[in-house]
Design an enzyme around this catalytic site. Structure first.
Site, PDB file in Angstrom:
ATOM      1  N   HIS A  38     -22.828  -1.898  49.376  1.00 26.73           N
ATOM      2  CA  HIS A  38     -21.609  -2.383  48.715  1.00 26.73           C
ATOM      3  C   HIS A  38     -20.620  -3.017  49.693  1.00 26.73           C
ATOM      4  O   HIS A  38     -19.436  -3.143  49.374  1.00 26.73           O
ATOM      5  CB  HIS A  38     -20.933  -1.242  47.933  1.00 26.73           C
ATOM      6  CG  HIS A  38     -21.703  -0.826  46.713  1.00 26.73           C
ATOM      7  ND1 HIS A  38     -21.482   0.362  46.053  1.00 26.73           N
ATOM      8  CD2 HIS A  38     -22.699  -1.450  46.025  1.00 26.73           C
ATOM      9  CE1 HIS A  38     -22.320   0.452  45.022  1.00 26.73           C
ATOM     10  NE2 HIS A  38     -23.067  -0.635  44.990  1.00 26.73           N
TER      11      HIS A  38
ATOM     12  N   TYR B 138      -7.062  -3.482  49.521  1.00 22.71           N
ATOM     13  CA  TYR B 138      -8.082  -3.335  50.574  1.00 22.71           C
ATOM     14  C   TYR B 138      -7.459  -3.207  51.965  1.00 22.71           C
ATOM     15  O   TYR B 138      -8.003  -2.496  52.810  1.00 22.71           O
ATOM     16  CB  TYR B 138      -9.117  -4.472  50.485  1.00 22.71           C
ATOM     17  CG  TYR B 138     -10.045  -4.211  49.324  1.00 22.71           C
ATOM     18  CD1 TYR B 138     -11.057  -3.271  49.436  1.00 22.71           C
ATOM     19  CD2 TYR B 138      -9.837  -4.824  48.092  1.00 22.71           C
ATOM     20  CE1 TYR B 138     -11.870  -2.961  48.358  1.00 22.71           C
ATOM     21  CE2 TYR B 138     -10.643  -4.526  47.003  1.00 22.71           C
ATOM     22  CZ  TYR B 138     -11.659  -3.594  47.145  1.00 22.71           C
ATOM     23  OH  TYR B 138     -12.453  -3.269  46.073  1.00 22.71           O
TER      24      TYR B 138
ATOM     25  N   GLY C  78     -23.757  12.971  47.405  1.00 23.57           N
ATOM     26  CA  GLY C  78     -22.342  12.672  47.157  1.00 23.57           C
ATOM     27  C   GLY C  78     -22.078  11.423  46.335  1.00 23.57           C
ATOM     28  O   GLY C  78     -21.151  10.680  46.619  1.00 23.57           O
TER      29      GLY C  78
HETATM   30  C1  BJW Z   1     -18.786  15.527  46.625  1.00 25.02           C
HETATM   31  C2  BJW Z   1     -17.737  15.993  47.355  1.00 25.02           C
HETATM   32  C3  BJW Z   1     -18.047  16.753  48.453  1.00 25.02           C
HETATM   33  C4  BJW Z   1     -16.902  14.902  45.766  1.00 25.02           C
HETATM   34  N1  BJW Z   1     -19.304  16.997  48.752  1.00 25.02           N
HETATM   35  N2  BJW Z   1     -20.045  15.785  46.931  1.00 25.02           N
HETATM   36  C5  BJW Z   1     -23.802  -1.288  31.824  1.00 25.02           C
HETATM   37  C6  BJW Z   1     -24.918  -0.507  32.100  1.00 25.02           C
HETATM   38  C7  BJW Z   1     -25.521  -0.509  33.350  1.00 25.02           C
HETATM   39  C8  BJW Z   1     -25.006  -1.298  34.377  1.00 25.02           C
HETATM   40  C9  BJW Z   1     -23.903  -2.068  34.109  1.00 25.02           C
HETATM   41  C10 BJW Z   1     -23.305  -2.070  32.856  1.00 25.02           C
HETATM   42  N3  BJW Z   1     -22.239  -2.893  32.895  1.00 25.02           N
HETATM   43  C11 BJW Z   1     -22.140  -3.410  34.138  1.00 25.02           C
HETATM   44  C12 BJW Z   1     -23.144  -2.909  34.881  1.00 25.02           C
HETATM   45  C13 BJW Z   1     -23.394  -3.186  36.302  1.00 25.02           C
HETATM   46  C14 BJW Z   1     -22.356  -2.562  37.196  1.00 25.02           C
HETATM   47  C15 BJW Z   1     -22.261  -1.089  36.877  1.00 25.02           C
HETATM   48  O1  BJW Z   1     -23.047  -0.284  37.329  1.00 25.02           O
HETATM   49  N4  BJW Z   1     -21.268  -0.683  36.109  1.00 25.02           N
HETATM   50  C16 BJW Z   1     -21.159   0.721  35.707  1.00 25.02           C
HETATM   51  C17 BJW Z   1     -19.725   1.160  35.848  1.00 25.02           C
HETATM   52  C18 BJW Z   1     -21.742   0.886  34.333  1.00 25.02           C
HETATM   53  N5  BJW Z   1     -22.804  -2.766  38.552  1.00 25.02           N
HETATM   54  C19 BJW Z   1     -22.536  -3.870  39.224  1.00 25.02           C
HETATM   55  O2  BJW Z   1     -21.813  -4.738  38.774  1.00 25.02           O
HETATM   56  C20 BJW Z   1     -23.199  -4.030  40.567  1.00 25.02           C
HETATM   57  N6  BJW Z   1     -23.901  -5.252  40.611  1.00 25.02           N
HETATM   58  C21 BJW Z   1     -24.976  -5.474  39.840  1.00 25.02           C
HETATM   59  O3  BJW Z   1     -25.386  -4.681  39.024  1.00 25.02           O
HETATM   60  O4  BJW Z   1     -25.576  -6.693  40.078  1.00 25.02           O
HETATM   61  C22 BJW Z   1     -26.778  -6.994  39.337  1.00 25.02           C
HETATM   62  C23 BJW Z   1     -27.998  -6.572  40.106  1.00 25.02           C
HETATM   63  C24 BJW Z   1     -28.709  -5.454  39.718  1.00 25.02           C
HETATM   64  C25 BJW Z   1     -29.859  -5.086  40.427  1.00 25.02           C
HETATM   65  C26 BJW Z   1     -30.256  -5.796  41.503  1.00 25.02           C
HETATM   66  C27 BJW Z   1     -29.511  -6.899  41.909  1.00 25.02           C
HETATM   67  C28 BJW Z   1     -28.394  -7.276  41.196  1.00 25.02           C
HETATM   68  C29 BJW Z   1     -22.162  -4.028  41.673  1.00 25.02           C
HETATM   69  C30 BJW Z   1     -21.527  -2.697  41.831  1.00 25.02           C
HETATM   70  C31 BJW Z   1     -20.442  -2.739  42.882  1.00 25.02           C
HETATM   71  C32 BJW Z   1     -19.754  -1.404  43.005  1.00 25.02           C
HETATM   72  N7  BJW Z   1     -18.628  -1.539  43.781  1.00 25.02           N
HETATM   73  C33 BJW Z   1     -17.788  -0.372  44.036  1.00 25.02           C
HETATM   74  C34 BJW Z   1     -16.457  -0.853  44.609  1.00 25.02           C
HETATM   75  C35 BJW Z   1     -16.642  -1.175  46.052  1.00 25.02           C
HETATM   76  C36 BJW Z   1     -15.386  -1.524  46.648  1.00 25.02           C
HETATM   77  C37 BJW Z   1     -14.410  -0.499  46.906  1.00 25.02           C
HETATM   78  O5  BJW Z   1     -14.690   0.472  47.601  1.00 25.02           O
HETATM   79  O6  BJW Z   1     -13.320  -0.733  46.422  1.00 25.02           O
HETATM   80  O7  BJW Z   1     -18.470   0.542  44.893  1.00 25.02           O
HETATM   81  S1  BJW Z   1     -17.439   0.612  42.599  1.00 25.02           S
HETATM   82  C38 BJW Z   1     -17.398   2.139  43.434  1.00 25.02           C
HETATM   83  O8  BJW Z   1     -18.415   2.983  42.821  1.00 25.02           O
HETATM   84  C39 BJW Z   1     -17.856   1.848  44.869  1.00 25.02           C
HETATM   85  C40 BJW Z   1     -18.865   2.942  45.086  1.00 25.02           C
HETATM   86  O9  BJW Z   1     -19.769   2.571  46.115  1.00 25.02           O
HETATM   87  C41 BJW Z   1     -19.511   3.095  43.736  1.00 25.02           C
HETATM   88  C42 BJW Z   1     -20.203   4.399  43.530  1.00 25.02           C
HETATM   89  O10 BJW Z   1     -19.306   5.448  43.541  1.00 25.02           O
HETATM   90  P1  BJW Z   1     -19.715   6.856  44.159  1.00 25.02           P
HETATM   91  O11 BJW Z   1     -19.955   6.689  45.595  1.00 25.02           O
HETATM   92  O12 BJW Z   1     -20.795   7.435  43.368  1.00 25.02           O
HETATM   93  O13 BJW Z   1     -18.357   7.664  44.008  1.00 25.02           O
HETATM   94  P2  BJW Z   1     -17.829   8.547  42.785  1.00 25.02           P
HETATM   95  O14 BJW Z   1     -16.391   8.789  42.991  1.00 25.02           O
HETATM   96  O15 BJW Z   1     -18.225   7.972  41.486  1.00 25.02           O
HETATM   97  O16 BJW Z   1     -18.638   9.915  42.915  1.00 25.02           O
HETATM   98  C43 BJW Z   1     -18.440  10.790  44.004  1.00 25.02           C
HETATM   99  C44 BJW Z   1     -19.359  11.977  43.828  1.00 25.02           C
HETATM  100  O17 BJW Z   1     -19.206  12.807  44.958  1.00 25.02           O
HETATM  101  C45 BJW Z   1     -19.028  12.828  42.590  1.00 25.02           C
HETATM  102  O18 BJW Z   1     -20.226  13.166  41.902  1.00 25.02           O
HETATM  103  C46 BJW Z   1     -18.392  14.087  43.173  1.00 25.02           C
HETATM  104  O19 BJW Z   1     -18.707  15.274  42.457  1.00 25.02           O
HETATM  105  C47 BJW Z   1     -19.041  14.128  44.532  1.00 25.02           C
HETATM  106  N8  BJW Z   1     -18.239  14.800  45.525  1.00 25.02           N
HETATM  107  N9  BJW Z   1     -16.538  15.563  46.717  1.00 25.02           N
HETATM  108  C48 BJW Z   1     -20.268  16.484  47.925  1.00 25.02           C
HETATM  109  N10 BJW Z   1     -17.046  17.280  49.212  1.00 25.02           N
END
Ligand code: BJW
Length: 233
Positions: free
Chosen positions: A109, A56, A175
């Site tokens: 997040h 981080y 995105g």
């Molecule tokens: C472009 C582009 C350009 C590229 N132009 N586009 C099984 C089933 C369902 C859920 C779960 C499960 N097992 C566990 C879970 C829950 C879990 C989860 O979802 N896991 C999955 C992996 C399955 N979630 C959690 O644990 C969350 N908490 C939770 O659920 O608590 C319970 C609760 C629920 C409801 C209410 C209240 C409580 C917490 C999640 C925390 C996520 N943290 C992270 C890390 C943050 C720290 C860090 O930065 O290091 O957050 S993970 C990471 O992924 C980060 C991001 O915010 C997040 C999303 O990623 P994002 O932004 O979508 O990025 P990418 O890389 O995946 O996608 C980029 C996109 O852009 C792509 O599509 C490209 O094509 C596109 N792109 N260039 C336009 N130029």
């Protein structure tokens, strides 16, 4: 676009990609360089805090050298000029929406430029490293951690997000891959509530079938074009 008054916008790493900030799941993205379980869970922090703090510290330093791009600027313009309710819910932990001038932004997040003291629960703005275990500016204890929502932790402001969605006429996802919940589930909540849904992404996201409309291309092109369209309507 007629009849749209209240808008909720969800942004993800793709909106900052053209500013030079790595996405997570793309080829060469962050999760190819680091295992999620090693750096983005509370268990990882308990097991190897130095590894997590260095990860981080490196990213906190990097984002401060990056600049908002045309997509951030267009969303900031929309925020300034849109008379109805608007909420930018970002999954991003960078501050590029704010540096572009957007005000109605919520970081579900967490934020790189914030630290959370696990001793006194205070959150403080932070721009430097944490590896040397600096003291909390509020209580003086050495219990600071990145103010980031890791897997298994509850994202911030969920009540405010659902409340904004209840009042919205349009939900726009920009995105994000639609891989991480609860953010990825917002489109389905919007649909169930009868809200129009639009995806703006480089490619179809995992949840693309849930959107009424999808436009694919780089954020710096598709976002400004959409913003001009909405503001002219
Ligand atoms: C472009 C582009 C350009 C590229 N132009 N586009 C099984 C089933 C369902 C859920 C779960 C499960 N097992 C566990 C879970 C829950 C879990 C989860 O979802 N896991 C999955 C992996 C399955 N979630 C959690 O644990 C969350 N908490 C939770 O659920 O608590 C319970 C609760 C629920 C409801 C209410 C209240 C409580 C917490 C999640 C925390 C996520 N943290 C992270 C890390 C943050 C720290 C860090 O930065 O290091 O957050 S993970 C990471 O992924 C980060 C991001 O915010 C997040 C999303 O990623 P994002 O932004 O979508 O990025 P990418 O890389 O995946 O996608 C980029 C996109 O852009 C792509 O599509 C490209 O094509 C596109 N792109 N260039 C336009 N130029």
């Amino acid at each position: 676009m007629a009849g749209i008054r209240n808008i909720v916008i969800l942004t993800g790493a793709g909106v900052s990609a053209e500013s030079g900030i790595d996405t997570f799941r793309s080829e060469g993205g962050l999760w190819e360089q680091h295992r999620v379980e090693d750096v983005a869970t509370p268990e990882a922090f308990a097991r190897d805090p130095d590894l997590v703090l260095r990860f981080y510290d490196m990213r906190r330093a990097a984002i401060q050298t990056k600049q908002p791009n045309a997509a951030h600027l267009a969303l900031a313009k929309l925020d300034r000029e849109w008379k109805g309710d608007l909420l930018i819910v970002t999954q991003n932990v960078d501050d590029l929406h704010e540096r572009a001038g957007a005000k109605r932004v919520l970081h579900m997040h967490g934020e790189h430029l914030s630290v959370w003291c696990t001793a006194c629960d205070a959150r403080s703005r932070w721009t430097g490293p944490l590896i040397d275990r600096p003291a909390c500016p509020e209580c003086g204890k050495t219990a600071l951690r990145p103010d980031i929502v890791w897997f298994g932790e509850t994202p911030y402001e969920m009540d405010a997000i659902y409340a904004a969605l209840e009042q919205a006429d349009l939900f726009v996802s920009i995105g994000t891959s639609g891989a991480v919940y609860p953010a990825a589930g917002l489109v389905r909540e919007a649909r169930q509530a009868g809200i129009a849904t639009l995806e703006l992404n480089l490619e179809p996201s995992q949840g693309t079938r849930w959107f009424d409309e999808a436009r694919h291309g780089p954020a710096t092109e598709v976002v400004p074009a959409w913003v001009e369209e909405v503001l002219l309507r």
